[in-house]
Design a protein around this motif. Structure first.
Motif, PDB file in Angstrom:
ATOM      1  N   PRO A   1     106.882 -18.487   0.714  1.00  0.00           N
ATOM      2  CA  PRO A   1     107.652 -17.806  -0.334  1.00  0.00           C
ATOM      3  C   PRO A   1     107.315 -18.273  -1.761  1.00  0.00           C
TER       4      PRO A   1
ATOM      5  N   THR B   1     102.625 -22.493  -5.700  1.00  0.00           N
ATOM      6  CA  THR B   1     101.987 -23.603  -4.999  1.00  0.00           C
ATOM      7  C   THR B   1     100.492 -23.637  -5.267  1.00  0.00           C
TER       8      THR B   1
ATOM      9  N   SER C   1     111.402 -32.277   3.303  1.00  0.00           N
ATOM     10  CA  SER C   1     110.798 -31.824   4.564  1.00  0.00           C
ATOM     11  C   SER C   1     109.388 -32.396   4.759  1.00  0.00           C
TER      12      SER C   1
ATOM     13  N   LEU D   1     107.558 -29.012  -0.491  1.00  0.00           N
ATOM     14  CA  LEU D   1     108.406 -29.197   0.691  1.00  0.00           C
ATOM     15  C   LEU D   1     109.521 -30.207   0.483  1.00  0.00           C
TER      16      LEU D   1
ATOM     17  N   SER E   1     105.040 -24.644  10.871  1.00  0.00           N
ATOM     18  CA  SER E   1     106.433 -24.477  10.435  1.00  0.00           C
ATOM     19  C   SER E   1     106.600 -24.822   8.955  1.00  0.00           C
ATOM     20  N   THR E   2     105.914 -25.822   8.476  1.00  0.00           N
ATOM     21  CA  THR E   2     106.053 -26.170   7.063  1.00  0.00           C
ATOM     22  C   THR E   2     105.301 -25.184   6.173  1.00  0.00           C
TER      23      THR E   2
ATOM     24  N   ALA F   1     105.145 -22.076   6.704  1.00  0.00           N
ATOM     25  CA  ALA F   1     106.075 -20.942   6.595  1.00  0.00           C
ATOM     26  C   ALA F   1     107.056 -21.174   5.445  1.00  0.00           C
ATOM     27  N   SER F   2     107.407 -22.427   5.184  1.00  0.00           N
ATOM     28  CA  SER F   2     108.302 -22.740   4.065  1.00  0.00           C
ATOM     29  C   SER F   2     107.597 -22.643   2.716  1.00  0.00           C
ATOM     30  N   VAL F   3     106.298 -22.796   2.717  1.00  0.00           N
ATOM     31  CA  VAL F   3     105.518 -22.731   1.486  1.00  0.00           C
ATOM     32  C   VAL F   3     105.217 -21.278   1.094  1.00  0.00           C
TER      33      VAL F   3
END
Length: 141
Positions: A18, A23, A109, A106, A11-12, A14-16
């Motif tokens: 974009p 990154t 998060s 993150l 899940s995290t 998936a946030s990275v």
């Protein structure tokens, strides 16, 4: 890894995704800040290296709940990295740079639970790579 750790990593990550290009570059900036001696190991374009890193991370993250599907690729990666001059001590620095980079990307998060989950995921990745590298070195001797 526990199912909850796998869920947190997926899940995290998936946030990275974009911000994957930024990154990846940020990771290498941090890696070289932690150990400038690693810079000569990277001969090519760091932007391309960053993209390859993010693709490999995506493969690993997507395969965490089916480790048997990614182990051969991770083992091959470990063997290749030995040829680039990577030694066991470098894995700790890479792990430190990865966790720092994830914390930056993150923000709030990146909880202690998320940090633990990513540490566990990286531990699986690193130990698999190191084991394959050692086996390859023994086979070559």
């Amino acid at each position: 890894m526990t199912p909850e750790q796998i869920r947190l990593v997926k899940s995290t990550f998936a946030s990275v995704l974009p911000i994957a290009d930024r990154t990846g570059v940020q990771f290498y900036d941090r890696l070289f800040a932690l150990d400038p001696g690693l810079r000569p190991l990277f001969k090519g374009d760091i932007a391309e290296q960053s993209r390859m890193l993010m693709r490999m991370l995506a493969t690993v993250v997507n395969g965490l709940d089916r480790l048997e599907t990614i182990v051969p690729a991770v083992q091959a990666l470990g063997v290749r990295h030995t040829g680039y001059g990577v030694v066991d001590a470098h894995y700790q620095t890479v792990g430190d740079a990865l966790l720092w980079t994830l914390r930056q990307g993150l923000g709030d998060s990146f909880t202690p639970e998320v940090a633990g989950a990513w540490s566990a995921a990286y531990g699986v990745l690193a130990s698999t790579m190191q084991s394959a590298a050692r086996q390859s070195a023994r086979g070559a001797a």
